[in-house]
Design an enzyme around this catalytic site. Structure first.
Site, PDB file in Angstrom:
ATOM      1  N   LYS A   1     -22.846  12.339   1.681  1.00  0.00           N
ATOM      2  CA  LYS A   1     -23.908  11.364   0.884  1.00  0.00           C
ATOM      3  C   LYS A   1     -23.652  11.266  -0.478  1.00  0.00           C
ATOM      4  O   LYS A   1     -22.889  11.973  -1.131  1.00  0.00           O
ATOM      5  CB  LYS A   1     -25.148  12.644   0.944  1.00  0.00           C
ATOM      6  CG  LYS A   1     -26.517  11.498   0.814  1.00  0.00           C
ATOM      7  CD  LYS A   1     -26.931  10.989   2.178  1.00  0.00           C
ATOM      8  CE  LYS A   1     -28.149  10.344   2.353  1.00  0.00           C
ATOM      9  NZ  LYS A   1     -28.529   9.935   3.564  1.00  0.00           N
TER      10      LYS A   1
HETATM   11  P1  NAD Z   1     -36.312   2.552   0.962  1.00  0.00           P
HETATM   12  O1  NAD Z   1     -36.105   2.572  -0.518  1.00  0.00           O
HETATM   13  O2  NAD Z   1     -36.145   1.156   1.767  1.00  0.00           O
HETATM   14  O3  NAD Z   1     -38.052   2.883   1.361  1.00  0.00           O
HETATM   15  C1  NAD Z   1     -38.594   3.906   0.486  1.00  0.00           C
HETATM   16  C2  NAD Z   1     -40.138   3.857   0.697  1.00  0.00           C
HETATM   17  O4  NAD Z   1     -40.571   5.179   0.328  1.00  0.00           O
HETATM   18  C3  NAD Z   1     -40.738   2.622  -0.047  1.00  0.00           C
HETATM   19  O5  NAD Z   1     -41.468   2.138   0.757  1.00  0.00           O
HETATM   20  C4  NAD Z   1     -41.214   3.253  -1.369  1.00  0.00           C
HETATM   21  O6  NAD Z   1     -42.233   2.792  -1.708  1.00  0.00           O
HETATM   22  C5  NAD Z   1     -41.829   4.552  -0.530  1.00  0.00           C
HETATM   23  N1  NAD Z   1     -41.926   5.727  -1.549  1.00  0.00           N
HETATM   24  C6  NAD Z   1     -41.316   6.163  -2.658  1.00  0.00           C
HETATM   25  N2  NAD Z   1     -41.594   7.134  -3.181  1.00  0.00           N
HETATM   26  C7  NAD Z   1     -42.617   7.257  -2.481  1.00  0.00           C
HETATM   27  C8  NAD Z   1     -43.835   8.359  -2.739  1.00  0.00           C
HETATM   28  N3  NAD Z   1     -43.852   9.225  -3.666  1.00  0.00           N
HETATM   29  N4  NAD Z   1     -44.865   8.283  -1.868  1.00  0.00           N
HETATM   30  C9  NAD Z   1     -44.923   7.343  -0.909  1.00  0.00           C
HETATM   31  N5  NAD Z   1     -44.041   6.496  -0.745  1.00  0.00           N
HETATM   32  C10 NAD Z   1     -42.678   6.544  -1.303  1.00  0.00           C
HETATM   33  O7  NAD Z   1     -35.631   3.760   2.153  1.00  0.00           O
HETATM   34  P2  NAD Z   1     -35.360   3.867   3.304  1.00  0.00           P
HETATM   35  O8  NAD Z   1     -33.818   3.577   3.509  1.00  0.00           O
HETATM   36  O9  NAD Z   1     -36.414   3.396   4.074  1.00  0.00           O
HETATM   37  O10 NAD Z   1     -35.251   5.562   3.359  1.00  0.00           O
HETATM   38  C11 NAD Z   1     -36.428   6.419   3.798  1.00  0.00           C
HETATM   39  C12 NAD Z   1     -36.329   7.455   4.235  1.00  0.00           C
HETATM   40  O11 NAD Z   1     -35.223   7.395   5.144  1.00  0.00           O
HETATM   41  C13 NAD Z   1     -35.039   8.528   3.342  1.00  0.00           C
HETATM   42  O12 NAD Z   1     -35.464   9.927   3.394  1.00  0.00           O
HETATM   43  C14 NAD Z   1     -33.672   8.121   3.621  1.00  0.00           C
HETATM   44  O13 NAD Z   1     -32.933   9.173   3.559  1.00  0.00           O
HETATM   45  C15 NAD Z   1     -34.058   8.105   5.224  1.00  0.00           C
HETATM   46  N6  NAD Z   1     -33.137   7.463   5.980  1.00  0.00           N
HETATM   47  C16 NAD Z   1     -32.613   6.317   5.974  1.00  0.00           C
HETATM   48  C17 NAD Z   1     -31.942   5.748   6.908  1.00  0.00           C
HETATM   49  C18 NAD Z   1     -31.509   4.187   6.282  1.00  0.00           C
HETATM   50  O14 NAD Z   1     -30.710   3.572   7.389  1.00  0.00           O
HETATM   51  N7  NAD Z   1     -31.896   3.517   5.517  1.00  0.00           N
HETATM   52  C19 NAD Z   1     -31.094   6.295   7.675  1.00  0.00           C
HETATM   53  C20 NAD Z   1     -31.594   7.607   7.973  1.00  0.00           C
HETATM   54  C21 NAD Z   1     -32.581   8.310   7.015  1.00  0.00           C
END
Ligand code: NAD
Length: 413
Positions: A105
């Site tokens: 990561k």
């Molecule tokens: P992103 O940046 O696209 O979206 C994050 C979202 O969370 C946004 O809508 C943001 O406004 C919201 N957010 C941020 N702080 C917040 C808070 N305090 N309260 C409520 N909402 C809040 O990120 P993502 O890629 O969608 O990732 C989200 C989660 O999924 C993370 O934990 C990431 O590690 C995990 N994840 C992502 C992927 C991927 O392919 N992108 C894969 C596996 C896991």
């Protein structure tokens, strides 16, 4: 009550599974310690002429089963401890899905909100300059995570290619015009829904009759909501960093996607009532989907969760203290390393296509994703039933067993 820090907490989950496997102490020590950690200074000249100096990290947790693989996030909380925790989750996740990868990561300890494209690009290139010597198409392959996306991946790919030659397979989650795979952007969210569907079927429930609350409306949350909507399930609340909105009649998901896509917040939606992010977590629903950040369901608020199932779309959204409370209350938790593994599985499909220089159609991508995600669910559920343990313990145990076998064969100890 003081909760464990992220890496110690993930190792607590590891310990629960290691006990079921009767893993020896030497192997446990190898598998709970990251192989390599890099911390670099990342200076960026801002548009107003001032200099921002931030820290960047890449943690390569374990590479026994293949090249290191894992996303890079830009967030103020992305310190070394958090990145370490997330790197180890990737090791268990890739092994659980039986992908030929290890776990890694990366993180930049920065709040990118409001940064211009120029600032973001300069920061990204500088970060890549600092870590590129440990990356490689067969060494370590980054991907998007919180606050990074296909555009950022394109800059990373370009920065790496500048010193190593044209290398599309060095990152996944790229734009389609640059070797990205049709289906990858949706893969994490879709994968979550494939797993939820299999879980519903296992418990004699119908996905289409579920009332679902989704925290976070970024890549993962928005695709979870879209896939649920397409399958007829009712999304009754969504949120982002600015707050949450609840609509018992069902959120207008396509409208919400358009609103957020044009730069708006879910709280600006024409329909529904605005509530706080804390209130969202305690809404009465069938399925609660944390899809934003880690450590949102803790020992302090787990009592207030009023869902039958928690689907961990985010990484590490439930702390060990909360996990115990939810278990005691009979709430089933579908763990992150299973639920959101569609992201890295989709990344694997993209990486193989880049290496073979052969493009799949999106239908093939999604069909393979469905097969692997539901296969992993059934395998995990069978282990859980056989050993009478929760899904999280089963998922970790399967991953750990595979990594330990590879580490032994390779002579790590
Ligand atoms: P992103 O940046 O696209 O979206 C994050 C979202 O969370 C946004 O809508 C943001 O406004 C919201 N957010 C941020 N702080 C917040 C808070 N305090 N309260 C409520 N909402 C809040 O990120 P993502 O890629 O969608 O990732 C989200 C989660 O999924 C993370 O934990 C990431 O590690 C995990 N994840 C992502 C992927 C991927 O392919 N992108 C894969 C596996 C896991």
């Amino acid at each position: 009550m003081t909760e464990l820090r992220a890496h110690e907490a993930v190792n607590q989950y590891f310990a629960d599974a290691a006990m079921v496997l009767e893993l020896d102490d030497e192997m446990s020590a190898i598998l709970t310690t990251p192989y390599r950690e890099i911390a670099v200074q990342v200076p960026v000249r801002l548009d107003d002429g001032s200099l921002l100096v931030t820290r960047g990290y890449r943690v390569q947790h374990n590479g026994a089963r293949g090249p290191y693989k894992g996303g890079i996030r830009y967030h103020p909380s992305a310190d070394l401890n958090e990145v370490r925790a997330l790197a180890s989750l990737m090791t268990w996740k890739t092994a659980l899905l039986d992908l030929p990868f290890g776990g890694a990561k990366g993180g930049l300890e920065v709040d990118p909100t409001g940064m211009s494209d120029g600032e973001l690009q300069r920061m990204t290139r500088r970060f890549m300059q600092g870590i590129q010597h440990v990356l490689g198409v067969y060494r370590d392959i980054p991907a998007p995570d919180v606050n990074t996306n296909a555009k950022v991946m394109a800059w990373m790919m370009d920065a790496f290619s500048a010193s190593h030659g044209y290398s599309p397979a060095i990152v996944t989650g790229k734009p389609l015009d640059l070797g990205g795979a049709p289906g990858r952007e949706a893969a994490t969210g879709r994968g979550c829904v494939f797993v939820l569907d299999a879980h519903c079927q296992h418990h004699g429930r119908d996905l289409a009759s579920q009332r679902v609350v989704v925290q976070g409306f970024g890549n993962v949350g928005s695709w979870v909501a879209r896939s649920l909507h397409e399958r007829g399930a009712k999304v009754i609340a969504v949120s982002d960093v600015r707050g949450a909105v609840v609509d018992q009649a069902g959120v207008d998901v396509p409208g919400m996607v358009a609103l957020v896509g044009s730069g708006g917040s879910v709280v600006e939606a024409a329909r529904g009532d605005v509530i706080s992010n804390e209130e969202l977590l305690s809404l009465d629903c069938d399925v609660l989907v944390p899809a934003a950040l880690g450590e949102v369901i803790t020992g302090a608020n787990a009592d207030e969760v009023r869902a039958t199932v928690v689907l961990e779309a985010a990484n590490y959204p439930v702390t060990p203290d909360a996990d115990k409370v939810l278990r005691d209350r009979g709430i089933d938790v579908i763990p992150d390393i299973l639920a959101n593994a569609g992201g890295v599985t989709g990344s694997y499909f993209e990486w193989t296509q880049n290496i073979q220089q052969f493009t799949w159609k999106e239908e093939r991508f999604t069909a393979e994703l469905l097969d692997r995600m539901q296969g992993a669910f059934h395998f995990t559920q069978a282990f859980a039933d056989e050993h009478r343990v929760p899904l999280r313990v089963a998922a970790y145990a399967i991953g750990i067993r595979r990594v330990a076998a590879a580490a032994r064969l390779r002579g790590y100890i």
